[in-house]
Structure formats: C-alpha cells, structure tokens
Design a protein around this motif. Structure first.
Motif, mmCIF file in Angstrom:
data_model
loop_
_atom_site.group_PDB
_atom_site.id
_atom_site.type_symbol
_atom_site.label_atom_id
_atom_site.label_comp_id
_atom_site.label_asym_id
_atom_site.label_seq_id
_atom_site.Cartn_x
_atom_site.Cartn_y
_atom_site.Cartn_z
ATOM 1 N N ALA A 60 2.469 4.409 -2.665
ATOM 2 C CA ALA A 60 1.778 5.377 -3.524
ATOM 3 C C ALA A 60 1.153 4.706 -4.747
ATOM 4 C CB ALA A 60 2.764 6.456 -3.962
ATOM 5 N N TRP A 61 1.920 3.832 -5.408
ATOM 6 C CA TRP A 61 1.444 3.304 -6.683
ATOM 7 C C TRP A 61 0.391 2.216 -6.490
ATOM 8 C CZ3 TRP A 61 -0.267 4.358 -10.926
ATOM 9 C CH2 TRP A 61 -0.153 3.620 -12.097
ATOM 10 N N GLY A 62 0.602 1.333 -5.545
ATOM 11 C CA GLY A 62 -0.405 0.305 -5.285
ATOM 12 C C GLY A 62 -1.730 0.936 -4.901
ATOM 13 N N ARG A 70 10.371 10.691 -8.255
ATOM 14 C CA ARG A 70 11.314 10.599 -7.145
ATOM 15 C C ARG A 70 12.733 10.412 -7.664
ATOM 16 N NH1 ARG A 70 7.386 6.874 -5.005
ATOM 17 N NH2 ARG A 70 7.959 5.650 -6.816
ATOM 18 N N SER A 117 10.635 -12.065 -2.123
ATOM 19 C CA SER A 117 9.969 -12.632 -0.939
ATOM 20 C C SER A 117 8.455 -12.700 -1.138
ATOM 21 C CB SER A 117 10.325 -11.823 0.311
ATOM 22 O OG SER A 117 9.925 -10.482 0.139
ATOM 23 N N PRO A 147 8.194 -2.391 -3.608
ATOM 24 C CA PRO A 147 9.433 -2.083 -4.334
ATOM 25 C C PRO A 147 10.086 -3.374 -4.844
ATOM 26 C CG PRO A 147 9.350 -0.941 -2.216
ATOM 27 C CD PRO A 147 8.228 -1.924 -2.216
ATOM 28 N N MET A 148 11.036 -3.218 -5.748
ATOM 29 C CA MET A 148 11.742 -4.364 -6.332
ATOM 30 C C MET A 148 12.398 -5.226 -5.240
ATOM 31 S SD MET A 148 12.421 -5.727 -9.224
ATOM 32 C CE MET A 148 13.360 -7.233 -9.441
ATOM 33 N N ASN A 159 14.609 4.925 -14.911
ATOM 34 C CA ASN A 159 14.822 5.504 -13.574
ATOM 35 C C ASN A 159 16.250 6.004 -13.409
ATOM 36 O OD1 ASN A 159 12.224 5.168 -12.553
ATOM 37 N ND2 ASN A 159 12.631 3.088 -11.819
ATOM 38 N N TRP A 194 -3.784 -4.527 0.185
ATOM 39 C CA TRP A 194 -3.184 -5.263 1.317
ATOM 40 C C TRP A 194 -1.893 -4.598 1.762
ATOM 41 C CZ3 TRP A 194 1.396 -7.705 2.506
ATOM 42 C CH2 TRP A 194 1.378 -8.606 3.571
ATOM 43 N N SER A 216 3.382 6.652 -15.641
ATOM 44 C CA SER A 216 2.232 6.715 -14.731
ATOM 45 C C SER A 216 2.647 7.227 -13.362
ATOM 46 C CB SER A 216 1.638 5.313 -14.579
ATOM 47 O OG SER A 216 2.664 4.347 -14.389
ATOM 48 N N TYR A 233 1.140 7.426 2.385
ATOM 49 C CA TYR A 233 1.770 7.290 1.060
ATOM 50 C C TYR A 233 1.059 8.029 -0.075
ATOM 51 C CZ TYR A 233 4.999 3.801 2.888
ATOM 52 O OH TYR A 233 5.988 3.169 3.595
ATOM 53 N N ALA A 261 11.375 -6.220 -2.528
ATOM 54 C CA ALA A 261 10.468 -7.169 -1.865
ATOM 55 C C ALA A 261 9.794 -8.106 -2.860
ATOM 56 C CB ALA A 261 9.414 -6.420 -1.056
ATOM 57 N N LEU A 270 4.319 -4.432 -10.363
ATOM 58 C CA LEU A 270 4.372 -3.038 -10.817
ATOM 59 C C LEU A 270 5.775 -2.467 -10.680
ATOM 60 C CD1 LEU A 270 1.222 -1.732 -8.871
ATOM 61 C CD2 LEU A 270 1.292 -2.826 -11.121
ATOM 62 N N CYS A 271 6.657 -3.210 -9.989
ATOM 63 C CA CYS A 271 7.963 -2.621 -9.668
ATOM 64 C C CYS A 271 8.820 -2.474 -10.918
ATOM 65 C CB CYS A 271 8.695 -3.410 -8.592
ATOM 66 S SG CYS A 271 8.414 -5.157 -8.568
ATOM 67 N N LYS A 272 9.586 -1.382 -10.925
ATOM 68 C CA LYS A 272 10.424 -1.053 -12.078
ATOM 69 C C LYS A 272 11.872 -1.046 -11.628
ATOM 70 C CE LYS A 272 6.873 1.863 -14.203
ATOM 71 N NZ LYS A 272 6.439 3.255 -14.439
ATOM 72 N N ALA A 293 0.831 -1.217 0.000
ATOM 73 C CA ALA A 293 0.000 0.000 0.000
ATOM 74 C C ALA A 293 0.855 1.251 0.000
ATOM 75 C CB ALA A 293 -0.947 -0.029 1.198
HETATM 76 N N1 LIG Z 1 4.777 5.967 -7.435
HETATM 77 C C1 LIG Z 1 4.589 5.873 -8.736
HETATM 78 O O1 LIG Z 1 4.109 6.814 -9.345
HETATM 79 C C2 LIG Z 1 4.936 4.593 -9.463
HETATM 80 C C3 LIG Z 1 4.427 4.415 -10.730
HETATM 81 C C4 LIG Z 1 4.740 3.263 -11.439
HETATM 82 C C5 LIG Z 1 5.558 2.295 -10.859
HETATM 83 N N2 LIG Z 1 6.032 2.509 -9.617
HETATM 84 C C6 LIG Z 1 6.866 1.427 -9.057
HETATM 85 O O2 LIG Z 1 6.091 0.734 -8.103
HETATM 86 C C7 LIG Z 1 6.917 0.254 -7.045
HETATM 87 C C8 LIG Z 1 6.364 0.759 -5.721
HETATM 88 O O3 LIG Z 1 6.422 2.177 -5.777
HETATM 89 P P1 LIG Z 1 5.623 3.106 -4.772
HETATM 90 O O4 LIG Z 1 5.625 4.459 -5.327
HETATM 91 O O5 LIG Z 1 4.311 2.519 -4.421
HETATM 92 O O6 LIG Z 1 6.593 3.046 -3.503
HETATM 93 P P2 LIG Z 1 6.371 3.683 -2.067
HETATM 94 O O7 LIG Z 1 7.714 3.976 -1.534
HETATM 95 O O8 LIG Z 1 5.359 4.768 -2.109
HETATM 96 O O9 LIG Z 1 5.728 2.481 -1.219
HETATM 97 C C9 LIG Z 1 6.299 1.214 -1.140
HETATM 98 C C10 LIG Z 1 5.350 0.361 -0.331
HETATM 99 O O10 LIG Z 1 5.781 -0.987 -0.368
HETATM 100 C C11 LIG Z 1 5.609 -1.511 0.947
HETATM 101 N N3 LIG Z 1 6.454 -2.671 1.099
HETATM 102 C C12 LIG Z 1 7.799 -2.753 1.150
HETATM 103 N N4 LIG Z 1 8.178 -4.030 1.320
HETATM 104 C C13 LIG Z 1 7.043 -4.777 1.379
HETATM 105 C C14 LIG Z 1 6.763 -6.149 1.558
HETATM 106 N N5 LIG Z 1 7.747 -7.024 1.718
HETATM 107 N N6 LIG Z 1 5.467 -6.549 1.566
HETATM 108 C C15 LIG Z 1 4.477 -5.658 1.417
HETATM 109 N N7 LIG Z 1 4.672 -4.335 1.236
HETATM 110 C C16 LIG Z 1 5.947 -3.911 1.235
HETATM 111 C C17 LIG Z 1 5.979 -0.343 1.852
HETATM 112 O O11 LIG Z 1 5.480 -0.546 3.161
HETATM 113 C C18 LIG Z 1 5.271 0.790 1.137
HETATM 114 O O12 LIG Z 1 3.929 0.865 1.516
HETATM 115 C C19 LIG Z 1 8.327 0.765 -7.349
HETATM 116 O O13 LIG Z 1 9.068 -0.254 -7.967
HETATM 117 C C20 LIG Z 1 8.101 1.904 -8.328
HETATM 118 O O14 LIG Z 1 9.191 2.057 -9.218
HETATM 119 C C21 LIG Z 1 5.745 3.608 -8.896
#
Ligand SMILES: NC(=O)c1ccc[n+]([C@@H]2O[C@H](COP(=O)([O-])OP(=O)(O)OC[C@H]3O[C@@H](n4cnc5c(N)ncnc54)[C@H](O)[C@@H]3O)[C@@H](O)[C@H]2O)c1
Ligand SMILES: O=P(O)(O)OC[C@H](O)CO
Length: 338
Positions: free
Chosen positions: A10-12, A260, A88, A82-83, A197, A31, A143, A50, A85, A105-107, A8
């Motif tokens: 920003a992106w999720g 970011r 696991s 993030p990548m 990135n 979740w 996005s 977030y 995690a 979704l991770c990049k 949960a």
């Molecule tokens: N923010 C965006 O606009 C965006 C857009 C497209 C892709 N992405 C990609 O999506 C991925 C996530 O980015 P984000 O912006 O949501 O990151 P973020 O830093 O806002 O949040 C990361 C989330 O992942 C959770 N997390 C970390 N380890 C975990 C685990 N083991 N199990 C469950 N949750 C866990 C953290 O608690 C946090 O809530 C990155 O790879 C990013 O490159 C982000």
C-alpha cells in the motif's frame, strides 16, 4: 530524477503514485518481487491487491526485473517493504553495488528470531551492519497510503545523517500535496515510527473497550512519554518526539481508523485472537512484531515502558484486554513527567 520503489504494498504504491503524479520529469519505477502482481498492475494501471481504485499516473512504470538489474541507472532507491524484509533488501542492494542514496519507509524495530539472543535493531542499525557504505536514511511521518494516493495534503520527515540523502528525498517527494521536512535525528525518527505502532494497538484496545475519550487522551500522553524516554536513552533528541514522526504519527495512527495497528487493538477488544486479527488485515501491522523488540530495547537501557509492556503481554495471550486495563490503572502513583 530516476527513482525506484522496492515493494508494491500500500505505502510503496501510494508514494510512487505521489512522486510520479506531481513531479514532471521524474521516472518512477514501482518494483515487486512477484511477476504475476506486476502483470496485474500493468494490465489494470493500478494495484488491485494492495491499493485498489487508485489509478497509476503516466510517469509510473512497474517492474519485476531482477533487483540488481532494476536498480541500474537510478538516482534514488526507496525500500517500501515491511521491516522483516529490510535486512535482505539492503543485502541485495549492497550486492548490486548501489552507490546512490537509499531510504526506507518501514516503521519498526527488527524482530529477534525465536531462539536467538540479543536485541532487535532499528532500521539504520540494520543498515550499518549489512550495508555500511550506503548513504541511507528514513522517510517517515503521519501518512496513510490511501490519503497520499488520493492527493490529500501530507507532511513527511526525511531523516538521515547524510545531507545527500535528505536532499534526494526532498527532490523526489517535496511536491504538490506532499511537504517534507529534513531531520538529522535518525534515532528519534525511527523510535517514533516504531513505538507509535505499539501505542496505536493500545489505543484501538482502549476504544474497542469503550473506555472513553479521557482514557484515550491519557493513554496517548503517557505513550508519548514512554516513546520519548526510550528515544532519549537511545541517543535521540527530545524535540524530535514533538515532531511529525513522534506526536504527529502517534496522533494519526492511534486515532485514525485507516490504521492497521489501531485495528488490531479494536479486534482484540472484540475477542478475536491475534492470529484472527492479523489475518483479517491483508497488510502488515508492524506494531505486532515490534512490540517485543521495543520492550527488550527499553529493558536493556533501563527504561520503563508500562504501556508497551502491557501490549506485549496482551499480544502473547498472557492477559485479557480487561486485565490489561486493570494492570495499567493499578500502577503506583508517580510524579508527572518523563
Ligand atoms: N500503509 C501505510 O499507510 C504506511 C504508511 C507509512 C509507513 N508504512 C510502513 O511501510 C511499510 C510497508 O507497509 P505497507 O502498508 O506498504 O505494507 P503492505 O502489507 O501493504 O505491503 C507490503 C509489501 O511488501 C512486499 N514485500 C514483502 N517482503 C518483500 C521483499 N522481501 N521484497 C520485496 N517486497 C516485499 C509485499 O509483497 C507487499 O507488497 C511498513 O513498515 C509500514 O509500517 C505504511
Ligand atoms: O496503518 P498503520 O497502523 O500501519 O499506520 C500507517 C502509517 O504508519 C501512519 O503514518
């Protein structure tokens, strides 16, 4: 359709909001591993940590149930961590005997732990190692989370070798202001998502040093050439880099101030240390962790990536921002092309 978004951040959160808001009949579960965060989200009907000020639609539920329990009855599983995690989380899904389509979704490329040898893997390679039985893929493309949560038009690419995964992603997210394209070239889509990135850090540096618009256009053009060279060497189709996850995401991330990764470059140009820059974000900047792996993979397949290699030197504190620019400008003349 029942879909669950694991993670949960920003992106999720933004994608869960998008899917729940625009698709009648979808049950969307967001979740988080942290029960307290889930309580806060339940109370606020938003994600204050977030993605503040973006109200959850009625069809969006939040959960901190054990993961194996939370994924039961789902038709699609989205990994939004993030990548770092991804491995696991895939292991947990394999242990839970998930049989439905899974997409991340991770990049980025997986970082190689200090003291370990070998090259870092692309997300689909990690999945092939730990959960090869899963029908899996990636959802990528230009996005920013905030824009998706606000309902602004956004185009994404559903990348998978499995038709069932591409189809499930389209069913879940091709709706309202979200438009999805399908692509079988998972290598190309993942290389684009990781390398853009690294280039966005370089672009932030370029703009932070006030090198000008000519310099930024040059950087992105040659950055796209580096991305394409690496992708093709790893088995991608060159045309993928002209698409959403290549040129599209490079343009967005390198020039958009919501990025970011770009912000890391801007802050380094101001003289902050990498630790200070990363700490100030409050979110992951994947390029910081992927840059080394990208350059290692390039070296392993004999591909030259001067911009990415310079970003690595900078992130490692071996050169100053000014020296990074000098190094790139002093390269020998060469013929234009890949
Ligand atoms: N923010 C965006 O606009 C965006 C857009 C497209 C892709 N992405 C990609 O999506 C991925 C996530 O980015 P984000 O912006 O949501 O990151 P973020 O830093 O806002 O949040 C990361 C989330 O992942 C959770 N997390 C970390 N380890 C975990 C685990 N083991 N199990 C469950 N949750 C866990 C953290 O608690 C946090 O809530 C990155 O790879 C990013 O490159 C982000
Ligand atoms: O904020 P960034 O730099 O992680 O980029 C977010 C998205 O990947 C843009 O598509």
């Amino acid at each position: 359709m029942n879909l669950i978004v694991i993670g949960a951040g920003a992106w999720g959160t933004a994608l869960a909001i998008g899917a729940a808001r625009h698709t009648a009949g979808h049950q969307v579960t967001l979740w988080a591993r942290n029960a307290q965060q889930v309580q806060e989200m339940q109370a606020a009907r938003s994600n204050p940590r977030y993605l503040p000020d973006m109200a959850f639609p009625d069809g969006l539920q939040v959960s901190a149930a054990p993961l194996a329990q939370a994924v039961q009855g789902m038709d699609l599983v989205i990994i939004a961590t993030p990548m770092s995690a991804l491995r696991s989380t895939l292991q947990a899904l394999a242990a839970a005997q998930v049989r439905v389509p899974v997409a991340w979704l991770c990049k980025g490329f997986e970082a190689v732990a200090a003291g370990h040898s070998g090259v870092g893997l692309m997300p689909h390679e990690v999945c092939a190692q730990v959960a090869p039985q899963l029908a899996s893929g990636a959802l990528s493309g230009p996005s920013f989370a905030q824009e998706v949560a606000r309902g602004q038009p956004t185009l994404l690419v559903a990348a998978s070798r499995h038709a069932i995964v591409r189809q499930a992603l389209l069913e879940a997210f091709h709706t309202g202001p979200l438009r999805l394209y399908a692509n079988e070239d998972i290598v190309g889509v993942e290389v684009g998502g990781a390398v853009k990135n690294v280039m966005a850090i370089a672009a932030g540096l370029c703009d932070g040093l006030h090198l000008g618009l000519n310099a930024r256009a040059a950087l992105l053009t040659r950055g796209l050439a580096e991305m394409t060279r690496l992708g093709v060497a790893l088995g991608a189709k060159p045309e993928t880099f002209m698409g959403l996850s290549g040129l599209g995401d490079l343009m967005l991330t390198a020039t958009g101030d919501l990025s970011r990764n770009r912000k890391v470059g801007l802050l380094l140009a101001q003289g902050l240390t990498l630790a200070q820059a990363v700490d100030s974000l409050g979110h992951v900047a994947e390029g910081v962790y992927s840059a080394h792996t990208v350059v290692q993979r390039a070296q392993a397949v004999g591909v030259e990536m001067p911009i990415a290699a310079t970003v690595v030197e900078l992130l490692d504190g071996h050169i100053t921002p000014q020296a990074a620019v000098q190094r790139l400008m002093a390269r020998d003349p060469k013929h234009e092309g890949l």
